[in-house]
Write a protein that holds these residues in place. Structure first.
Motif, PDB file in Angstrom:
ATOM      1  N   TYR A  81     -42.098 -37.098  39.284  1.00 14.46           N
ATOM      2  CA  TYR A  81     -40.932 -37.063  38.399  1.00 14.46           C
ATOM      3  C   TYR A  81     -41.366 -37.311  36.957  1.00 14.46           C
ATOM      4  CZ  TYR A  81     -37.808 -37.511  42.489  1.00 14.46           C
ATOM      5  OH  TYR A  81     -37.134 -37.325  43.665  1.00 14.46           O
ATOM      6  N   ASP A  82     -40.791 -36.549  36.040  1.00 13.84           N
ATOM      7  CA  ASP A  82     -41.013 -36.813  34.625  1.00 13.84           C
ATOM      8  C   ASP A  82     -39.834 -37.623  34.081  1.00 13.84           C
ATOM      9  OD1 ASP A  82     -38.995 -34.919  34.637  1.00 13.84           O
ATOM     10  OD2 ASP A  82     -40.095 -33.424  33.463  1.00 13.84           O
ATOM     11  N   SER A  83     -39.863 -37.936  32.803  1.00 12.38           N
ATOM     12  CA  SER A  83     -38.806 -38.774  32.218  1.00 12.38           C
ATOM     13  C   SER A  83     -37.448 -38.076  32.264  1.00 12.38           C
ATOM     14  CB  SER A  83     -39.158 -39.161  30.784  1.00 12.38           C
ATOM     15  OG  SER A  83     -39.275 -38.005  29.975  1.00 12.38           O
ATOM     16  N   ILE A  86     -35.975 -38.690  35.736  1.00 11.77           N
ATOM     17  CA  ILE A  86     -35.480 -40.065  35.862  1.00 11.77           C
ATOM     18  C   ILE A  86     -34.159 -40.214  35.123  1.00 11.77           C
ATOM     19  CG2 ILE A  86     -35.985 -42.471  35.293  1.00 11.77           C
ATOM     20  CD1 ILE A  86     -38.968 -41.760  35.788  1.00 11.77           C
ATOM     21  N   ASP A  87     -34.054 -39.577  33.944  1.00  6.75           N
ATOM     22  CA  ASP A  87     -32.798 -39.627  33.180  1.00  6.75           C
ATOM     23  C   ASP A  87     -31.646 -39.002  33.957  1.00  6.75           C
ATOM     24  OD1 ASP A  87     -34.091 -40.885  31.099  1.00  6.75           O
ATOM     25  OD2 ASP A  87     -34.320 -39.058  29.890  1.00  6.75           O
ATOM     26  N   ARG A  88     -31.917 -37.925  34.683  1.00  7.39           N
ATOM     27  CA  ARG A  88     -30.871 -37.271  35.478  1.00  7.39           C
ATOM     28  C   ARG A  88     -30.367 -38.197  36.583  1.00  7.39           C
ATOM     29  NH1 ARG A  88     -33.008 -31.265  36.740  1.00  7.39           N
ATOM     30  NH2 ARG A  88     -30.865 -30.521  36.570  1.00  7.39           N
ATOM     31  N   VAL A  92     -26.454 -40.034  36.836  1.00  4.88           N
ATOM     32  CA  VAL A  92     -25.560 -40.014  37.999  1.00  4.88           C
ATOM     33  C   VAL A  92     -25.279 -41.438  38.467  1.00  4.88           C
ATOM     34  CG1 VAL A  92     -25.313 -39.295  40.399  1.00  4.88           C
ATOM     35  CG2 VAL A  92     -26.299 -37.717  38.730  1.00  4.88           C
ATOM     36  N   PHE A  93     -26.326 -42.253  38.550  1.00  2.00           N
ATOM     37  CA  PHE A  93     -26.165 -43.616  39.044  1.00  2.00           C
ATOM     38  C   PHE A  93     -25.198 -44.420  38.182  1.00  2.00           C
ATOM     39  CE2 PHE A  93     -27.667 -48.077  38.704  1.00  2.00           C
ATOM     40  CZ  PHE A  93     -27.255 -48.506  39.950  1.00  2.00           C
ATOM     41  N   TYR A  94     -25.317 -44.334  36.869  1.00  2.00           N
ATOM     42  CA  TYR A  94     -24.475 -45.134  35.979  1.00  2.00           C
ATOM     43  C   TYR A  94     -23.030 -44.653  35.936  1.00  2.00           C
ATOM     44  CZ  TYR A  94     -28.680 -47.494  34.445  1.00  2.00           C
ATOM     45  OH  TYR A  94     -29.838 -48.236  34.410  1.00  2.00           O
ATOM     46  N   THR A  95     -22.752 -43.471  36.461  1.00  2.00           N
ATOM     47  CA  THR A  95     -21.372 -42.994  36.504  1.00  2.00           C
ATOM     48  C   THR A  95     -20.699 -43.279  37.841  1.00  2.00           C
ATOM     49  OG1 THR A  95     -22.063 -40.776  37.199  1.00  2.00           O
ATOM     50  CG2 THR A  95     -21.813 -41.160  34.829  1.00  2.00           C
ATOM     51  N   PRO A 116     -36.172 -42.438  42.018  1.00  2.00           N
ATOM     52  CA  PRO A 116     -37.237 -43.019  41.187  1.00  2.00           C
ATOM     53  C   PRO A 116     -37.241 -44.537  41.357  1.00  2.00           C
ATOM     54  CG  PRO A 116     -35.852 -41.527  39.900  1.00  2.00           C
ATOM     55  CD  PRO A 116     -35.207 -41.690  41.234  1.00  2.00           C
ATOM     56  N   ASP A 117     -38.400 -45.144  41.193  1.00  2.00           N
ATOM     57  CA  ASP A 117     -38.534 -46.583  41.429  1.00  2.00           C
ATOM     58  C   ASP A 117     -37.595 -47.404  40.559  1.00  2.00           C
ATOM     59  OD1 ASP A 117     -40.458 -46.142  43.361  1.00  2.00           O
ATOM     60  OD2 ASP A 117     -42.122 -46.253  41.921  1.00  2.00           O
ATOM     61  N   SER A 118     -37.447 -47.052  39.286  1.00  2.00           N
ATOM     62  CA  SER A 118     -36.590 -47.836  38.397  1.00  2.00           C
ATOM     63  C   SER A 118     -35.132 -47.783  38.842  1.00  2.00           C
ATOM     64  CB  SER A 118     -36.709 -47.340  36.955  1.00  2.00           C
ATOM     65  OG  SER A 118     -36.310 -45.981  36.871  1.00  2.00           O
ATOM     66  N   VAL A 119     -34.682 -46.629  39.311  1.00  2.00           N
ATOM     67  CA  VAL A 119     -33.304 -46.486  39.784  1.00  2.00           C
ATOM     68  C   VAL A 119     -33.141 -47.192  41.127  1.00  2.00           C
ATOM     69  CG1 VAL A 119     -31.497 -44.841  40.429  1.00  2.00           C
ATOM     70  CG2 VAL A 119     -33.014 -44.316  38.523  1.00  2.00           C
TER      71      VAL A 119
END
Length: 139
Positions: A81-83, A86-88, A92-95, A116-119
Motif C-alpha cells: 500500500y502507498d500513502s 492508506i488515505d482511502r 472510509v473509516f473516519y466516516t 493498513p496497520d495504522s487503520v
C-alpha cells in the motif's frame, strides 16, 4: 399406587414430547435467521452479537459501506500500500459510525482486502472501547 406410577410415566412422556417439539422449533428458527436481514439493533438471538463480531464465519454476506473503491486493493499485501491507499482506507473509516466498524472490517475480510496497520490499530481501539462501554452499561 398404580395411579402415581401412571402419572409419573405420563409426565415423563409429556416432558419428552415437549423437549422434542422445542428442539424442532429451534431448528426452524435457525433456518429463518439466515434469511433475516441484519437490523440496526442486535436481535438478541445469539450469544455474541453478530454485528460486533469480526469473525467472517459469523456472516458470509458482504455488505458495502460506501467503500467500493477499496475493492482495488483485493488480494494486495499491506506492505504494497502507498500513502494514497492508506488515505482511502482512513477516509472510509473516519466516516463510519462506531456501530458499523466491526461490520466494515468483516466485510473487508470477506472481500479479501487487508487493512493498513495504522487503520487496524484505530479499528481495534474503537471496537475495544465500544465493547467496554457495552459491558459497563450491561446492554
Amino acid at each position: 399406587m398404580w395411579i402415581l406410577i401412571a402419572a409419573i410415566v405420563l409426565l415423563g412422556c409429556f416432558a419428552a414430547l415437549s423437549g422434542y417439539l422445542l428442539k424442532r422449533s429451534k431448528r426452524g428458527l435457525t433456518a429463518e435467521e439466515d434469511k433475516m436481514p441484519v437490523q440496526d439493533a442486535c436481535c438478541g438471538r445469539h450469544e455474541v452479537c453478530e454485528r460486533d463480531s469480526l469473525l467472517s464465519a459469523v456472516s458470509s454476506d458482504i455488505e458495502y459501506y460506501d467503500d467500493y473503491e477499496l475493492d482495488d486493493y483485493k488480494n494486495i499485501q499491506v506492505s504494497d500500500y502507498d500513502s494514497e491507499a492508506i488515505d482511502r482506507f482512513e477516509e472510509v473509516f473516519y466516516t463510519l459510525r462506531s456501530e458499523d466498524v466491526a461490520g466494515w472490517v468483516r466485510s473487508l475480510g470477506l472481500r479479501g482486502i487487508e487493512l493498513p496497520d495504522s487503520v487496524r490499530d484505530e479499528v481495534l481501539l474503537v471496537i475495544g472501547e465500544k465493547r467496554i462501554r457495552k459491558m459497563q452499561t450491561g446492554s
